[in-house]
Design a protein around this motif. Structure first.
Motif, PDB file in Angstrom:
ATOM      1  N   LYS A   8     -26.678  48.336 -19.732  1.00  0.00           N
ATOM      2  CA  LYS A   8     -28.199  48.002 -19.934  1.00  0.00           C
ATOM      3  C   LYS A   8     -28.221  46.287 -20.179  1.00  0.00           C
ATOM      4  O   LYS A   8     -27.481  45.747 -20.608  1.00  0.00           O
ATOM      5  N   VAL A   9     -29.288  45.808 -19.423  1.00  0.00           N
ATOM      6  CA  VAL A   9     -29.587  44.545 -19.587  1.00  0.00           C
ATOM      7  C   VAL A   9     -30.900  44.425 -20.004  1.00  0.00           C
ATOM      8  O   VAL A   9     -31.773  44.389 -19.019  1.00  0.00           O
ATOM      9  N   GLY A  10     -31.303  44.433 -21.157  1.00  0.00           N
ATOM     10  CA  GLY A  10     -32.812  44.400 -21.688  1.00  0.00           C
ATOM     11  C   GLY A  10     -33.316  45.684 -21.355  1.00  0.00           C
ATOM     12  O   GLY A  10     -32.726  46.879 -21.581  1.00  0.00           O
ATOM     13  N   LYS A  11     -34.441  45.738 -20.501  1.00  0.00           N
ATOM     14  CA  LYS A  11     -35.122  46.993 -20.161  1.00  0.00           C
ATOM     15  C   LYS A  11     -34.230  47.606 -18.894  1.00  0.00           C
ATOM     16  O   LYS A  11     -34.597  48.761 -18.420  1.00  0.00           O
ATOM     17  N   TYR A  12     -33.601  46.794 -18.331  1.00  0.00           N
ATOM     18  CA  TYR A  12     -32.980  47.356 -16.851  1.00  0.00           C
ATOM     19  C   TYR A  12     -31.350  47.950 -17.219  1.00  0.00           C
ATOM     20  O   TYR A  12     -30.727  47.496 -18.041  1.00  0.00           O
ATOM     21  N   GLU A  13     -31.401  49.080 -16.193  1.00  0.00           N
ATOM     22  CA  GLU A  13     -30.034  49.827 -16.578  1.00  0.00           C
ATOM     23  C   GLU A  13     -29.293  49.852 -15.237  1.00  0.00           C
ATOM     24  O   GLU A  13     -30.208  50.207 -14.179  1.00  0.00           O
ATOM     25  N   LEU A  14     -28.047  49.958 -15.274  1.00  0.00           N
ATOM     26  CA  LEU A  14     -27.275  49.830 -14.110  1.00  0.00           C
ATOM     27  C   LEU A  14     -27.170  51.594 -13.828  1.00  0.00           C
ATOM     28  O   LEU A  14     -26.654  52.098 -14.501  1.00  0.00           O
ATOM     29  N   THR A  15     -27.395  51.743 -12.580  1.00  0.00           N
ATOM     30  CA  THR A  15     -27.150  53.107 -12.015  1.00  0.00           C
ATOM     31  C   THR A  15     -26.212  53.279 -10.937  1.00  0.00           C
ATOM     32  O   THR A  15     -25.799  52.245 -10.343  1.00  0.00           O
ATOM     33  N   THR A  16     -25.671  54.569 -10.773  1.00  0.00           N
ATOM     34  CA  THR A  16     -24.696  54.799  -9.684  1.00  0.00           C
ATOM     35  C   THR A  16     -25.309  54.235  -8.479  1.00  0.00           C
ATOM     36  O   THR A  16     -24.707  53.848  -7.562  1.00  0.00           O
ATOM     37  N   SER A  17     -26.642  54.670  -7.796  1.00  0.00           N
ATOM     38  CA  SER A  17     -27.242  54.360  -6.746  1.00  0.00           C
ATOM     39  C   SER A  17     -27.148  52.663  -6.484  1.00  0.00           C
ATOM     40  O   SER A  17     -26.885  52.360  -5.342  1.00  0.00           O
TER      41      SER A  17
END
Length: 133
Positions: free
Chosen positions: A29-38
């Motif tokens: 995560k970076v702040g409210k953003y999350e890295l996903t598989t997609s």
């Protein structure tokens, strides 16, 4: 994130793992953003035409395809801060620049294939170290 990327053939897979392990410390995560598989797969998928061009020796299209991968990475980064962090910490744009300015076709082809495998390694380690989606 502080992984030093050298992109040498003897350690690019280890560097891909280090980038993902470092990112895992934040829960991807970076702040409210999350890295996903997609999202990470979208980056990988953009390398397929480039990989295919090298495998079929269509060297006339390398530069255009490198530009397309670069544009996709920048676009995806603009949409999500977690993707931007991955692109930055993994050195994707710097690696693409380095490949694009390679004069020797044989070296350029080798670096393109290594880059595609580097991207694949990041996806694999992302799956291994615990994506939730």
């Amino acid at each position: 994130m502080a992984v030093k990327i050298t992109f040498r053939k003897e350690n690019y897979v280890d560097e891909a793992e280090a980038v993902i392990k470092d990112f895992k410390q934040t829960g991807f995560k970076v702040g409210k953003y999350e890295l996903t598989t997609s999202q990470i797969r979208n980056l990988l998928i953009s390398t397929i035409p480039l990989y295919d061009a090298v495998r079929t020796r269509r060297s006339d299209s390398y530069d255009d395809l490198i530009a397309a991968v670069r544009i996709n990475a920048v676009y995806q980064s603009g949409r999500n801060q977690a993707v931007k962090e991955l692109v930055t910490s993994s050195g994707i744009l710097d690696i693409l620049d380095m490949i694009n300015f390679e004069d020797d076709l044989k070296n350029k082809s080798e670096k393109i294939l290594r880059f595609c495998k580097y991207m694949e390694a990041m996806v694999a380690y992302f799956e291994f170290y615990g994506d939730k989606d």
